[in-house]
Design an enzyme around this catalytic site. Structure first.
Site, PDB file in Angstrom:
ATOM      1  N   LYS A 138     -27.485 -45.736 -34.726  1.00 18.48           N
ATOM      2  CA  LYS A 138     -27.196 -44.470 -34.045  1.00 18.48           C
ATOM      3  C   LYS A 138     -27.016 -44.724 -32.549  1.00 18.48           C
ATOM      4  O   LYS A 138     -26.191 -44.100 -31.891  1.00 18.48           O
ATOM      5  CB  LYS A 138     -28.357 -43.512 -34.299  1.00 18.48           C
ATOM      6  CG  LYS A 138     -28.194 -42.148 -33.683  1.00 18.48           C
ATOM      7  CD  LYS A 138     -29.192 -41.173 -34.250  1.00 18.48           C
ATOM      8  CE  LYS A 138     -29.021 -39.816 -33.627  1.00 18.48           C
ATOM      9  NZ  LYS A 138     -29.582 -38.747 -34.415  1.00 18.48           N
ATOM     10  N   HIS A 145     -25.169 -21.295 -32.613  1.00 23.06           N
ATOM     11  CA  HIS A 145     -25.899 -21.269 -33.877  1.00 23.06           C
ATOM     12  C   HIS A 145     -25.673 -19.905 -34.544  1.00 23.06           C
ATOM     13  O   HIS A 145     -25.829 -18.870 -33.895  1.00 23.06           O
ATOM     14  CB  HIS A 145     -27.388 -21.500 -33.618  1.00 23.06           C
ATOM     15  CG  HIS A 145     -28.174 -21.563 -34.881  1.00 23.06           C
ATOM     16  ND1 HIS A 145     -28.145 -22.662 -35.712  1.00 23.06           N
ATOM     17  CD2 HIS A 145     -28.979 -20.658 -35.487  1.00 23.06           C
ATOM     18  CE1 HIS A 145     -28.904 -22.433 -36.773  1.00 23.06           C
ATOM     19  NE2 HIS A 145     -29.418 -21.227 -36.661  1.00 23.06           N
ATOM     20  N   ARG A 175     -24.164 -33.676 -36.446  1.00 27.96           N
ATOM     21  CA  ARG A 175     -25.092 -34.778 -36.199  1.00 27.96           C
ATOM     22  C   ARG A 175     -26.096 -34.365 -35.141  1.00 27.96           C
ATOM     23  O   ARG A 175     -25.745 -33.671 -34.201  1.00 27.96           O
ATOM     24  CB  ARG A 175     -24.357 -36.026 -35.719  1.00 27.96           C
ATOM     25  CG  ARG A 175     -23.409 -36.508 -36.743  1.00 27.96           C
ATOM     26  CD  ARG A 175     -22.998 -37.938 -36.578  1.00 27.96           C
ATOM     27  NE  ARG A 175     -22.244 -38.282 -37.767  1.00 27.96           N
ATOM     28  CZ  ARG A 175     -22.754 -38.836 -38.841  1.00 27.96           C
ATOM     29  NH1 ARG A 175     -24.024 -39.182 -38.882  1.00 27.96           N
ATOM     30  NH2 ARG A 175     -22.000 -39.069 -39.900  1.00 27.96           N
ATOM     31  N   GLY A 224     -13.347 -26.203 -37.095  1.00 28.13           N
ATOM     32  CA  GLY A 224     -12.960 -26.105 -35.689  1.00 28.13           C
ATOM     33  C   GLY A 224     -12.500 -24.733 -35.239  1.00 28.13           C
ATOM     34  O   GLY A 224     -11.755 -24.621 -34.261  1.00 28.13           O
ATOM     35  N   SER A 225     -12.965 -23.663 -35.900  1.00 24.52           N
ATOM     36  CA  SER A 225     -12.514 -22.335 -35.461  1.00 24.52           C
ATOM     37  C   SER A 225     -13.110 -21.978 -34.094  1.00 24.52           C
ATOM     38  O   SER A 225     -12.459 -21.303 -33.292  1.00 24.52           O
ATOM     39  CB  SER A 225     -12.833 -21.263 -36.503  1.00 24.52           C
ATOM     40  OG  SER A 225     -14.216 -21.040 -36.595  1.00 24.52           O
ATOM     41  N   ASN A 226     -14.318 -22.437 -33.828  1.00 26.26           N
ATOM     42  CA  ASN A 226     -14.882 -22.190 -32.485  1.00 26.26           C
ATOM     43  C   ASN A 226     -14.156 -23.014 -31.433  1.00 26.26           C
ATOM     44  O   ASN A 226     -13.930 -22.537 -30.314  1.00 26.26           O
ATOM     45  CB  ASN A 226     -16.384 -22.502 -32.473  1.00 26.26           C
ATOM     46  CG  ASN A 226     -17.181 -21.366 -33.070  1.00 26.26           C
ATOM     47  OD1 ASN A 226     -17.386 -20.349 -32.434  1.00 26.26           O
ATOM     48  ND2 ASN A 226     -17.593 -21.522 -34.322  1.00 26.26           N
ATOM     49  N   ASN A 266     -24.727 -25.353 -27.432  1.00 25.74           N
ATOM     50  CA  ASN A 266     -24.548 -25.277 -28.878  1.00 25.74           C
ATOM     51  C   ASN A 266     -24.431 -23.812 -29.282  1.00 25.74           C
ATOM     52  O   ASN A 266     -24.962 -22.933 -28.610  1.00 25.74           O
ATOM     53  CB  ASN A 266     -25.740 -25.918 -29.600  1.00 25.74           C
ATOM     54  CG  ASN A 266     -25.533 -25.965 -31.102  1.00 25.74           C
ATOM     55  OD1 ASN A 266     -24.440 -26.286 -31.584  1.00 25.74           O
ATOM     56  ND2 ASN A 266     -26.563 -25.642 -31.864  1.00 25.74           N
TER      57      ASN A 266
HETATM   58  C1  GRF Z   1     -20.260 -22.264 -36.752  1.00 26.96           C
HETATM   59  O1  GRF Z   1     -20.732 -21.275 -37.635  1.00 26.96           O
HETATM   60  C2  GRF Z   1     -21.311 -22.618 -35.747  1.00 26.96           C
HETATM   61  O2  GRF Z   1     -22.176 -21.576 -35.451  1.00 26.96           O
HETATM   62  C3  GRF Z   1     -22.082 -23.732 -36.431  1.00 26.96           C
HETATM   63  O3  GRF Z   1     -21.104 -24.454 -37.136  1.00 26.96           O
HETATM   64  C4  GRF Z   1     -20.031 -23.600 -37.488  1.00 26.96           C
HETATM   65  C5  GRF Z   1     -18.769 -24.263 -37.063  1.00 26.96           C
HETATM   66  O4  GRF Z   1     -17.642 -23.581 -37.510  1.00 26.96           O
HETATM   67  N1  GRF Z   1     -22.804 -24.516 -35.454  1.00 26.96           N
HETATM   68  P1  GRF Z   1     -16.193 -23.983 -36.961  1.00 26.96           P
HETATM   69  O5  GRF Z   1     -15.997 -25.466 -37.302  1.00 26.96           O
HETATM   70  O6  GRF Z   1     -16.194 -23.756 -35.488  1.00 26.96           O
HETATM   71  O7  GRF Z   1     -15.226 -23.117 -37.678  1.00 26.96           O
END
Ligand code: GRF
Length: 204
Positions: free
Chosen positions: A64, A108, A90, A11-13, A106
């Site tokens: 699902k 990536h 998912r 969850g760092s993002n 999203n």
């Molecule tokens: C990130 O590298 C993002 O690009 C990918 O999953 C990872 C999630 O990292 N989709 P975090 O859980 O946000 O730390």
């Protein structure tokens, strides 16, 4: 605008989005964390920030469709208008995606369309690429495929290890994702098919 973040892990993002909302950079309400993993670090981050958590585990549903049905119900109950995928492990069904068309973002950790999939940082490193990066895009029915909102390159130096590359990528992610969300919330993204236009902003 009510935002839901979907996360399955660290969850760092998600934390970067929380900070940007708190600072008023993203002018929206972080209404919900949807999480499918009870051990995800994202859950504690949500609790600390006072963000409501919906823990919805795939194993609790026989299909699902039912799993996604529960998610949709939660989104409706909370008036969600934008979904931010941040390490949600998912694949959403075409049916779910079409219901929220152009409302799912999203991030990536590579320059799409290169290195799609769940191991993009390792794949770019092992391939010997000299440049990789980060992509924020809309989600469509195909994996890692929708129209690109923002991209930023990251150089892979000879001195880099997979770990150092990962650190550099995450640092960029934590800037790029809040910026893309800010642009979306401010209505600055115009769609022309696959090609998106970012409208210019008046400098106050
Ligand atoms: C990130 O590298 C993002 O690009 C990918 O999953 C990872 C999630 O990292 N989709 P975090 O859980 O946000 O730390």
């Amino acid at each position: 605008m009510n935002i839901a973040v979907f996360a399955s892990g660290r969850g760092s993002n998600f934390a970067a989005v929380i900070r940007a909302v708190k600072k008023g950079k993203i002018k929206a309400n972080l209404a919900l964390l949807v999480c499918d993993n009870p051990k995800a670090g994202a859950i504690n981050r949500a609790k600390r920030a006072g963000v409501k958590v919906a823990l919805i585990k795939r194993g609790d549903f026989s299909s699902k469709e039912e799993f996604e049905g529960r998610i949709t119900q939660c989104l409706k109950e909370n008036g969600i208008e934008l979904i931010v995928l941040a390490g949600f492990m998912r694949i959403l069904s075409p049916r779910f995606v079409s219901e929220y068309k152009n409302k799912i973002l999203n991030i990536h950790p590579a320059l799409l369309p290169s290195f799609k999939g769940a191991h993009a940082i390792k794949d770019a490193f092992d391939y010997g690429a000299k440049i990789t990066g980060v992509t924020v895009h809309f989600v469509d029915e195909e994996m890692d495929h929708g129209p690109i909102i923002l991209q930023k390159e990251v150089e892979i130096k000879e001195s880099d290890t997979e770990e150092s590359l990962e650190k550099k990528i995450h640092k960029i992610e934590h800037r790029l994702y809040p910026e893309a969300i800010r642009l979306y919330v401010a209505g600055k993204i115009r769609s022309e098919g696959r090609k998106l236009k970012i409208l210019s902003e008046e400098i106050p």
